[in-house]
Design a protein around this motif. Structure first.
Motif, PDB file in Angstrom:
ATOM      1  N   ALA A   3      63.349  -7.107   0.285  1.00 16.48           N
ATOM      2  CA  ALA A   3      62.858  -5.825   0.131  1.00 16.48           C
ATOM      3  C   ALA A   3      61.691  -5.391   0.648  1.00 16.48           C
ATOM      4  N   PRO A   4      60.942  -6.199   1.487  1.00 18.17           N
ATOM      5  CA  PRO A   4      59.879  -6.406   2.158  1.00 18.17           C
ATOM      6  C   PRO A   4      60.408  -6.251   3.579  1.00 18.17           C
ATOM      7  N   ILE A   5      61.316  -6.570   4.281  1.00 15.36           N
ATOM      8  CA  ILE A   5      61.594  -6.127   5.516  1.00 15.36           C
ATOM      9  C   ILE A   5      62.215  -4.346   5.396  1.00 15.36           C
ATOM     10  N   MET A   6      62.404  -3.735   4.379  1.00 14.03           N
ATOM     11  CA  MET A   6      63.532  -2.400   4.215  1.00 14.03           C
ATOM     12  C   MET A   6      62.233  -1.601   4.115  1.00 14.03           C
ATOM     13  N   VAL A   7      61.294  -1.770   3.561  1.00 13.56           N
ATOM     14  CA  VAL A   7      60.316  -1.146   3.631  1.00 13.56           C
ATOM     15  C   VAL A   7      59.574  -0.815   5.001  1.00 13.56           C
ATOM     16  N   ASP A   8      59.322  -1.976   5.498  1.00  4.24           N
ATOM     17  CA  ASP A   8      58.925  -2.225   7.193  1.00  4.24           C
ATOM     18  C   ASP A   8      59.819  -0.769   7.701  1.00  4.24           C
ATOM     19  N   LEU A   9      60.893  -0.835   7.198  1.00  2.00           N
ATOM     20  CA  LEU A   9      62.466  -0.396   8.695  1.00  2.00           C
ATOM     21  C   LEU A   9      61.879   1.135   8.537  1.00  2.00           C
ATOM     22  N   GLN A  10      61.288   1.715   7.303  1.00  5.59           N
ATOM     23  CA  GLN A  10      60.373   2.650   7.299  1.00  5.59           C
ATOM     24  C   GLN A  10      59.341   3.795   8.123  1.00  5.59           C
ATOM     25  N   VAL A  11      59.116   2.769   8.604  1.00  4.22           N
ATOM     26  CA  VAL A  11      57.875   3.463  10.046  1.00  4.22           C
ATOM     27  C   VAL A  11      58.751   3.840  10.611  1.00  4.22           C
ATOM     28  N   PRO A  12      57.917   4.875  11.100  1.00  2.00           N
ATOM     29  CA  PRO A  12      58.276   6.222  11.687  1.00  2.00           C
ATOM     30  C   PRO A  12      59.068   5.489  12.930  1.00  2.00           C
ATOM     31  N   SER A  13      59.200   4.778  13.854  1.00  2.00           N
ATOM     32  CA  SER A  13      60.312   3.817  14.409  1.00  2.00           C
ATOM     33  C   SER A  13      60.697   3.268  14.227  1.00  2.00           C
ATOM     34  N   GLY A  14      60.966   3.089  12.389  1.00  2.00           N
ATOM     35  CA  GLY A  14      62.479   2.222  12.268  1.00  2.00           C
ATOM     36  C   GLY A  14      63.887   3.254  11.859  1.00  2.00           C
ATOM     37  N   VAL A  15      64.600   2.427  11.444  1.00  2.00           N
ATOM     38  CA  VAL A  15      65.989   3.208  11.404  1.00  2.00           C
ATOM     39  C   VAL A  15      66.260   2.367   9.785  1.00  2.00           C
ATOM     40  N   VAL A  16      66.598   3.224   8.849  1.00  2.00           N
ATOM     41  CA  VAL A  16      67.301   2.770   7.500  1.00  2.00           C
ATOM     42  C   VAL A  16      68.688   2.473   7.294  1.00  2.00           C
ATOM     43  N   PRO A  17      68.880   1.097   7.154  1.00  2.00           N
ATOM     44  CA  PRO A  17      70.535   1.266   6.983  1.00  2.00           C
ATOM     45  C   PRO A  17      70.562   0.962   5.183  1.00  2.00           C
ATOM     46  N   THR A  18      72.620   1.190   5.682  1.00  2.00           N
ATOM     47  CA  THR A  18      73.124   1.029   4.013  1.00  2.00           C
ATOM     48  C   THR A  18      72.625  -0.644   3.784  1.00  2.00           C
ATOM     49  N   VAL A  19      72.814  -1.003   2.672  1.00  2.00           N
ATOM     50  CA  VAL A  19      73.144  -2.002   1.617  1.00  2.00           C
ATOM     51  C   VAL A  19      73.879  -2.633   1.045  1.00  2.00           C
ATOM     52  N   GLY A  20      75.067  -3.576   1.673  1.00  4.79           N
ATOM     53  CA  GLY A  20      77.069  -3.683   0.669  1.00  4.79           C
ATOM     54  C   GLY A  20      77.489  -4.309   1.145  1.00  4.79           C
ATOM     55  N   ASP A  21      78.104  -4.403   0.719  1.00  5.16           N
ATOM     56  CA  ASP A  21      78.950  -5.621   0.812  1.00  5.16           C
ATOM     57  C   ASP A  21      79.045  -7.048   0.401  1.00  5.16           C
ATOM     58  N   ARG A  22      78.091  -6.938  -0.442  1.00  5.07           N
ATOM     59  CA  ARG A  22      77.408  -8.575  -1.216  1.00  5.07           C
ATOM     60  C   ARG A  22      78.282  -9.825  -1.019  1.00  5.07           C
ATOM     61  N   GLU A  23      77.673 -10.348  -0.719  1.00  8.70           N
ATOM     62  CA  GLU A  23      78.683 -12.165  -0.449  1.00  8.70           C
ATOM     63  C   GLU A  23      79.516 -12.064   0.240  1.00  8.70           C
ATOM     64  N   TRP A  24      78.909 -11.805   1.075  1.00  8.98           N
ATOM     65  CA  TRP A  24      80.233 -11.942   2.304  1.00  8.98           C
ATOM     66  C   TRP A  24      80.735 -13.592   2.408  1.00  8.98           C
ATOM     67  N   GLN A  25      79.901 -13.870   2.641  1.00 11.48           N
ATOM     68  CA  GLN A  25      79.408 -15.800   2.630  1.00 11.48           C
ATOM     69  C   GLN A  25      80.950 -16.536   1.753  1.00 11.48           C
ATOM     70  N   ASP A  26      81.462 -17.380   2.388  1.00 10.85           N
ATOM     71  CA  ASP A  26      81.500 -18.280   1.401  1.00 10.85           C
ATOM     72  C   ASP A  26      80.864 -19.382   0.944  1.00 10.85           C
ATOM     73  N   ASP A  27      80.035 -19.780   1.477  1.00 10.30           N
ATOM     74  CA  ASP A  27      78.600 -20.961   0.898  1.00 10.30           C
ATOM     75  C   ASP A  27      78.514 -21.086  -0.184  1.00 10.30           C
ATOM     76  N   PRO A  28      78.646 -21.155  -1.210  1.00 11.36           N
ATOM     77  CA  PRO A  28      77.375 -21.296  -2.446  1.00 11.36           C
ATOM     78  C   PRO A  28      76.253 -21.758  -2.543  1.00 11.36           C
ATOM     79  N   GLY A  29      76.116 -22.189  -1.237  1.00 11.34           N
ATOM     80  CA  GLY A  29      74.298 -21.881  -1.329  1.00 11.34           C
ATOM     81  C   GLY A  29      73.294 -20.710  -0.534  1.00 11.34           C
ATOM     82  N   ALA A  30      74.083 -19.945  -0.208  1.00 16.51           N
ATOM     83  CA  ALA A  30      73.715 -18.700   0.288  1.00 16.51           C
ATOM     84  C   ALA A  30      73.422 -17.365   0.127  1.00 16.51           C
ATOM     85  N   ALA A  31      72.907 -16.392  -0.214  1.00 16.31           N
ATOM     86  CA  ALA A  31      72.974 -14.907  -0.098  1.00 16.31           C
ATOM     87  C   ALA A  31      73.575 -13.829   0.933  1.00 16.31           C
ATOM     88  N   SER A  32      73.998 -13.068   0.519  1.00 16.78           N
ATOM     89  CA  SER A  32      74.778 -12.069   2.086  1.00 16.78           C
ATOM     90  C   SER A  32      75.284 -11.237   1.632  1.00 16.78           C
TER      91      SER A  32
END
Length: 146
Positions: free
Chosen positions: A6-35
């Protein structure tokens, strides 16, 4: 993942930034990771991830480095200056880097070793007086206004 991103997404909204679409969650197989995947307007994506057992600040710093890499590529493809987040002290020369200071994730000018902003508050820096906080070996942070 959402809270650390969330805080990084806020910073991407500064005039020099570009905002991505976030999707396809949990592409990692590692149960100790979020992706998830970050996708630019042209559909090109990059996977980002964090270890869920790490402290929140470490998660933000880890994601900040990955998102910065995505943003630089996305900006380059758009034909825009690809130095994100742009250093306010050295425009168009280098991006800021993510570091930890006092248990907070912050953006730092790597040339001056100067803290610019807490990650998530980069837009507020533009409206404040440019205040340089440089680290010194024996006294911590010192201030100097520009």
């Amino acid at each position: 993942m959402d809270a650390a991103l969330a805080p990084i997404m806020v910073d991407l909204q500064v005039p020099s930034g570009v905002v991505p679409t976030v999707g396809d969650r949990e592409w990692q197989d590692d149960p100790g990771a979020a992706s998830c995947w970050l996708r630019s307007s042209d559909g090109i994506g990059m996977g980002v991830w964090v270890q869920t057992g790490q402290p929140f600040t470490v998660q933000v710093l880890t994601l900040a480095d990955q998102v910065r890499e995505w943003a630089v590529e996305a900006l380059w493809k758009l034909g825009r200056p690809a130095s994100w987040p742009a250093c306010p002290y050295h425009p168009d020369r280098h991006p800021l880097v993510a570091r930890e200071h006092d248990d907070q994730a912050v953006w730092v000018c790597p040339v001056l070793d100067a803290e610019v902003s807490t990650i998530g508050a980069l837009a507020g820096f533009r409206s404040r007086k440019r205040h340089l906080r440089r680290r010194t070996p024996d006294r911590g942070m010192t201030g100097r206004c520009f």
